[in-house]
Design an enzyme around this catalytic site. Structure first.
Site, short mmCIF file in Angstrom:
data_model
loop_
_atom_site.label_atom_id
_atom_site.label_comp_id
_atom_site.label_asym_id
_atom_site.label_seq_id
_atom_site.Cartn_x
_atom_site.Cartn_y
_atom_site.Cartn_z
N CYS A 160 -3.75 0.41 -65.14
CA CYS A 160 -3.10 0.44 -63.82
C CYS A 160 -1.58 0.42 -63.97
CB CYS A 160 -3.60 -0.70 -62.94
SG CYS A 160 -2.69 -2.25 -63.04
N GLN A 189 -32.29 -10.15 -41.93
CA GLN A 189 -32.00 -11.56 -42.25
C GLN A 189 -33.23 -12.18 -42.92
OE1 GLN A 189 -29.20 -13.32 -42.02
NE2 GLN A 189 -27.93 -11.72 -41.07
N HIS A 209 -3.73 -4.66 -59.18
CA HIS A 209 -4.45 -4.71 -60.45
C HIS A 209 -5.94 -5.03 -60.23
CE1 HIS A 209 -5.80 -5.88 -64.44
NE2 HIS A 209 -6.29 -6.94 -63.84
N ASP A 257 -25.94 -9.23 -35.33
CA ASP A 257 -27.15 -9.91 -35.78
C ASP A 257 -26.93 -11.42 -35.68
OD1 ASP A 257 -25.27 -10.06 -37.80
OD2 ASP A 257 -26.75 -10.06 -39.40
N ASP A 308 -19.03 -5.24 -50.43
CA ASP A 308 -17.68 -5.54 -49.97
C ASP A 308 -17.43 -7.01 -50.20
OD1 ASP A 308 -17.22 -7.32 -47.30
OD2 ASP A 308 -19.23 -6.47 -47.34
N CYS A 362 -6.14 -2.33 -69.47
CA CYS A 362 -6.11 -1.79 -68.10
C CYS A 362 -5.08 -0.68 -68.01
CB CYS A 362 -5.76 -2.91 -67.12
SG CYS A 362 -5.58 -2.35 -65.41
N CYS A 371 -0.06 -3.03 -65.01
CA CYS A 371 -0.21 -3.39 -66.42
C CYS A 371 0.62 -2.48 -67.33
CB CYS A 371 -1.67 -3.37 -66.83
SG CYS A 371 -2.61 -4.70 -66.08
N ASP A 399 -17.66 -4.23 -39.71
CA ASP A 399 -18.76 -5.16 -39.44
C ASP A 399 -18.86 -5.33 -37.92
OD1 ASP A 399 -16.65 -6.74 -38.71
OD2 ASP A 399 -16.96 -8.28 -40.23
N SER A 400 -19.81 -6.13 -37.47
CA SER A 400 -20.03 -6.23 -36.02
C SER A 400 -19.21 -7.35 -35.39
CB SER A 400 -21.50 -6.52 -35.75
OG SER A 400 -21.79 -7.85 -36.16
N GLY A 401 -18.63 -8.19 -36.20
CA GLY A 401 -17.90 -9.34 -35.67
C GLY A 401 -18.75 -10.59 -35.56
N GLY A 402 -20.06 -10.42 -35.63
CA GLY A 402 -20.96 -11.56 -35.46
C GLY A 402 -20.76 -12.64 -36.51
ZN LIG Z 1 -3.92 -3.65 -64.46
#
Ligand SMILES: [Zn+2]
Length: 374
Positions: free
Chosen positions: A306, A189, A335, A145, A266, A304, A309, A91-94
């Site tokens: 993963c 914006q 997870h 921005d 994100d 799940c 799990c 990101d720009s930090g703004g």
């Molecule tokens: Zn999991």
């Protein structure tokens, strides 16, 4: 950057695509885990590889303050510093200046602020944040921005638009003067005023950015306004470029984003909530700190696949959270990121098989209600 749409849902703006960033190829819609200070909290770079993420996010504001650009330059950028071989967006930090600092002041050509760490004084301009992102070495850089609060006065909103558009032009000039392989996304914006949104979308789309981002949404506005703006702008976005909805990452918000043509997301939520003991499952959200899991030898989510799990019981992970063991945070984060990856993959498959709205309804139903209680 090469962006190509692969499938379009016939009933909505949902689509799948391929995004190619300096040799890293990934499928959209995509969710990016947030590595604020050069790490996705509690995870190692090899964990992210195991989770098969190809694009993560770093925060320019934090990385500029610590470790700073001289260290990043010395190491050849953040990717080398953290041994990350895939793609990176910054990101720009703004937004951090605006959200972390009570002491900041917009000027004609930039924003003055004091560090939230030691009070030192700094100045970001559209050009300087691109230079910082060059030191970081991200594949996608974002422009500076002016994100006005959603409940701003019409005067403040007007000021935000003018500043955002002027800075966008300055950013493009600075970027093109010394172009390398780093891509630049513009941000529009307009708060929750649809007319202002359209004006800003058109101004930003007219510039030669590689992608377009929706800024200033999901900043505390009522959900109906969030939906109204997404539905209002969706049909008018440039479908040749990826569309990124910044800072959005709840299950319902991702579904509504995808339905309205968003390709990239994100959010800190899946990782932050994991550290607070909230995990996402195929039956809805659950709170690991709840007493009722105390004696359960079931996994957090039996559906799940993963590695957490597969191995550990919810009773054990609840215990680790209960006593504050740091392993609780990394297991829960792993997870939740596995869940997010699978969720986005299911969305993409549903678009490709023409059943997106079925998937939309299923997950909406599971995640718009309170926590699953077992
Ligand atoms: Zn999991």
């Amino acid at each position: 950057m090469i962006f190509q749409t692969t499938f379009e849902d016939p009933n909505t703006l949902a689509r799948t695509g391929i995004l190619e960033l300096n040799g890293t190829k990934l499928e959209t819609p995509v969710f990016m885990p947030v590595g604020t200070r050069g790490v996705v909290k509690t995870l190692r770079s090899e964990d992210l590889e195991e989770l098969e993420y190809s694009l993560i996010l770093g925060n320019t504001y934090h990385l500029y303050l610590r470790p700073g650009t001289s260290v990043l330059d010395r190491f050849g950028g953040l990717k080398k510093f953290m041994t990350w071989k895939k793609a990176l967006l910054t990101d720009s930090g703004g937004y951090q200046v605006f959200s972390l600092n009570s002491l900041f002041k917009y000027e004609q050509d930039g924003v003055k602020f004091q560090s939230h760490i030691d009070g030192s004084r700094h100045y970001f301009t559209p050009g300087s944040v691109i230079d910082i992102q060059r030191s970081i070495g991200s594949d996608i850089m974002m422009v500076l921005d002016d994100c006005a609060p959603f409940d701003s006065s019409p005067e403040r909103l007007r000021q935000s638009l003018e500043r955002t558009h002027r800075w966008a032009e300055m950013s493009v000039d600075h970027w093109q003067k010394n172009k390398n392989s780093q891509h630049l996304f513009g941000i529009f914006q307009g708060g929750i005023d649809l007319e202002a949104r359209m004006e800003s979308l058109n101004a930003i789309t007219s510039l030669p950015f590689d992608g377009i981002a929706i800024g200033g949404l999901s900043v505390g506005e009522p959900r109906r306004d969030f939906i109204r703006i997404l539905e209002g702008i969706g049909p008018h976005t440039d479908r040749n470029r990826p569309l990124y909805l910044m800072g959005v990452g709840t299950v319902p918000d991702i579904l509504d984003g995808v339905r309205n043509g968003v390709d990239m997301f994100d959010c800190v939520l899946p990782t932050r909530n994991a550290r607070n003991g909230q995990v996402f499952t195929s039956k809805g959200k659950i709170n690991l700190r709840n007493e009722k899991w105390k004696n359960s030898d079931e996994p957090m989510d039996p559906n799940c696949g993963c590695r957490v799990c597969e191995r550990y019981s919810i009773g054990y992970i609840r215990h680790l959270h209960h006593v504050g063991e740091i392993t609780a945070f990394s297991l829960s984060t792993f997870h939740n990121l596995f869940f997010m990856k699978s969720f986005l993959s299911e969305i993409r498959k549903s678009i490709q098989s023409g059943e997106f709205m079925k998937t939309y309804a299923k997950w909406k139903n599971l995640y718009e209600k309170p926590e699953f209680s077992g």
